[in-house]
Structure formats: C-alpha cells, structure tokens
Design an enzyme around this catalytic site. Sequence first.
Site, short mmCIF file in Angstrom:
data_model
loop_
_atom_site.label_atom_id
_atom_site.label_comp_id
_atom_site.label_asym_id
_atom_site.label_seq_id
_atom_site.Cartn_x
_atom_site.Cartn_y
_atom_site.Cartn_z
N SER A 187 2.60 -57.89 22.84
CA SER A 187 1.82 -56.71 23.21
C SER A 187 0.57 -56.67 22.35
O SER A 187 0.43 -57.40 21.36
CB SER A 187 2.64 -55.44 22.99
OG SER A 187 2.82 -55.20 21.60
N GLY A 237 10.17 -51.13 28.55
CA GLY A 237 10.49 -52.25 29.43
C GLY A 237 9.33 -52.81 30.22
O GLY A 237 9.51 -53.80 30.95
N ALA A 238 8.15 -52.24 30.08
CA ALA A 238 7.01 -52.73 30.87
C ALA A 238 6.68 -54.18 30.52
O ALA A 238 6.42 -55.00 31.40
CB ALA A 238 5.79 -51.84 30.64
N ASP A 240 8.75 -56.37 29.34
CA ASP A 240 9.84 -57.21 29.81
C ASP A 240 9.68 -57.50 31.30
O ASP A 240 9.86 -58.64 31.75
CB ASP A 240 11.19 -56.54 29.56
CG ASP A 240 11.37 -56.13 28.11
OD1 ASP A 240 10.96 -56.89 27.23
OD2 ASP A 240 11.91 -55.03 27.87
#
Length: 377
Positions: A187, A237-238, A240
């Site tokens: 990220s 979870g974005a 993932d």
Amino acid sequence: MVKEAKDSSVSTTHRCLIVGNYCHDVLIKDDAVIAESLGGAASFISAVLDGLSVSSDYISKVGPDFVYSVNHRPITSSSSKTTVFHAYFSTESTRQDRILKRVTACDPVTPSDLPNSKFDFGLAVGVGGEILPETLERMIEMCKVVFVDIQALIRVFDPVDGTVNLVHLNQTGFWPLLNRIGYLKASEDEAPFVDVEEARKWCCVVVTKGKDGCTVYSKDEELSIAPFPAYQVDPTGAGDSFLGGLVAGLVDGLAVPDAALLGNFFGSLTVGQIGLPKFDSRMVQKVKDEVLKRSLQHFGSHEKHEDEPKRLKPLDHEEFLAALGAAKVVPSYPIKECKWDLHSSPEALEQPACNGHRRLPLNPVCEEPIKSVDSKP
C-alpha cells in the site's frame, strides 16, 4: 519475472497456491462492537479467484474456535486459537485513524504444511505474522512465480497489547529472498518500509493508492493505472481483492497493466461493502467475458519480444478500462442489525455468524478511509 508469468499462461491449467491464515475481524467504534467478519487476506482473495473460476489451493490455519464456513477448508490447529484482529476507531477523533491490534495469533504456516506439488503462481498473503522466511523460500521453490503482499513480511506486534506496527523489509529475514520473488504488492503507507527503488531492480513492485489507483514499477518503467470510482464504506480487504484481481488477470494471460486494472476494479468493489464482499454474479460473468475477449485479442502478441510487451500498456488499454467500468454494478444487500457492546458481551465472537459468513452492522462503519496505526514508522 514477467516472462515466467507469460510462459505459464499458455498451459492448459493454471494452479495457484495461496498461503495465509483466515482470521476473525472485529470492528469496534466507541467501545462497541459494530461488526464482525471473516478476515484474512486469503478470504478476500478467494472471493475474487473463486468468482473468476481460477483454480487455487489454500493453506490456512485456524483454531477449533473458528466460526465461519469457507469454500477452502483450513488446517485446524489443536494448539492455538484462530487469529483475531480488533480495529478500534472513534467518532470523536479528529482523524479517521484505525488502531489495529492482533488479539490472538494462530500457529504459523511451516514448509511442512505446504503440499508436495508444483504451482504456476504462489501468493504469500499472511496478515498476522504466519508467513515464515523458510515458508516463503519453500514457496519460491514450488511456484513458477511468487506474489508477496508486503504486510506478510513487515508487520510486527506489540508483545503487551498486540498493536500492529511496521519494520523495514531490510530488517527482516525476508530481505535475502527479494531477488527471487516475482511481484511485491504494498500500500502507499507500506511502501516507505520497502525501498521501492531498490526492490524494483529485482521484481515488479505494485503500490496501491486507494482512490488514485495504483502504480506499477518495473526495473525500467513506472506506470500509473487508473482507478474506478467507489463509495468507500470499509477499506478492509481492498488491497487483498486488488491482489486477487491482479493474479487472475495474469493467469488469464493479460499484460501486467491490464491485470493491475482488473485489480483496481475488484478493490473498488470491496471498499463499498462491510467485511468480506459479495460480487454480483451477472457482473462477474461480464468481467470474465471481457477478460477472455481481452486475452484472445492479445494472444500471441507477446511472442516476438521476451517480456517487454507484458510490461507496456497495450494501445487499447483505455478500451479495457471502459469495458470494466461498464460492467461494474453496485449490488444492494439488506443490512441486518448485529451490534454488541464490547464490555457487556465479550463472547460476541462465539455467536453464530449472520448470513453464514459475516455479521453486518446496522449502519456503515465509515465513509472515509481508515488509516492503520501500522502506517506509522
């Protein structure tokens, strides 16, 4: 690295190995549990890969207290409980910072837990410290191309309260393996703990940037990949789901920029739902059709020049962007009340899960990004 992904894409079957534990996620706002969900990167990735019919094996560990039904059966440890994360935030805070704590940790995945087989793609996607250096090394030996989510390598946990923090990759036992992996995903907050300029010499680095899409770094190129509009409810979870889309695209023979665009697409869908997302089946079929059409259009176009064309944006990349945008729909699901007070109901996790796989709060958690404390050095 990309050449290996290309070579595997011409085989009749594509097998993925996903390694990372399932966990229980608990969202806590002002000392009240407002949502509980199946967590762990593997759960979000499986939602994407299963939807796109990508054949995958999962190695995940849970304790006997695991309360969710999943498509891929985990290993049940008799010596530890399921990994649990608590995410704390407050309406009184001037910032939408999330404090993330690992409350319990299941056993790590060891090399002996991995199957004695070969795979086209491997994904190391631990969230609670369950990926060991020797486990990643074994994955590298088993898989033609290995994708690593950097959080699996650099997260550390306070020994007293489990608060999640990050350390630089070069301070971990994973650093010597960097030149043997194919893709590294981080990220924007995690990227400073990697040294992207150094890492891109050895592997393809993909940095996700939320509403700004993502950037793909290869040894000689830097490509910005467009985002998809999204109404953010829960960012969990974005990243993932992004990784699941990226891998699915490469499995189906897409060029890296197109595969990253597919990752952005599924990441944008995930932030609009609480916890583990549900994808509209009609939308997923449209996406599968577009991906198949895309792969057939470019079949054989990468044969003349090693791996270079796989790195470049195809000339009709914008057409693929438009096609995915047209396929996107926002499903509407009924929200069931499922709220407990943290202090009066400490056994909330032991209650049956709503809808068979997650508990949903009465109201959306947050309309703005929740930044984790692990974004700070």
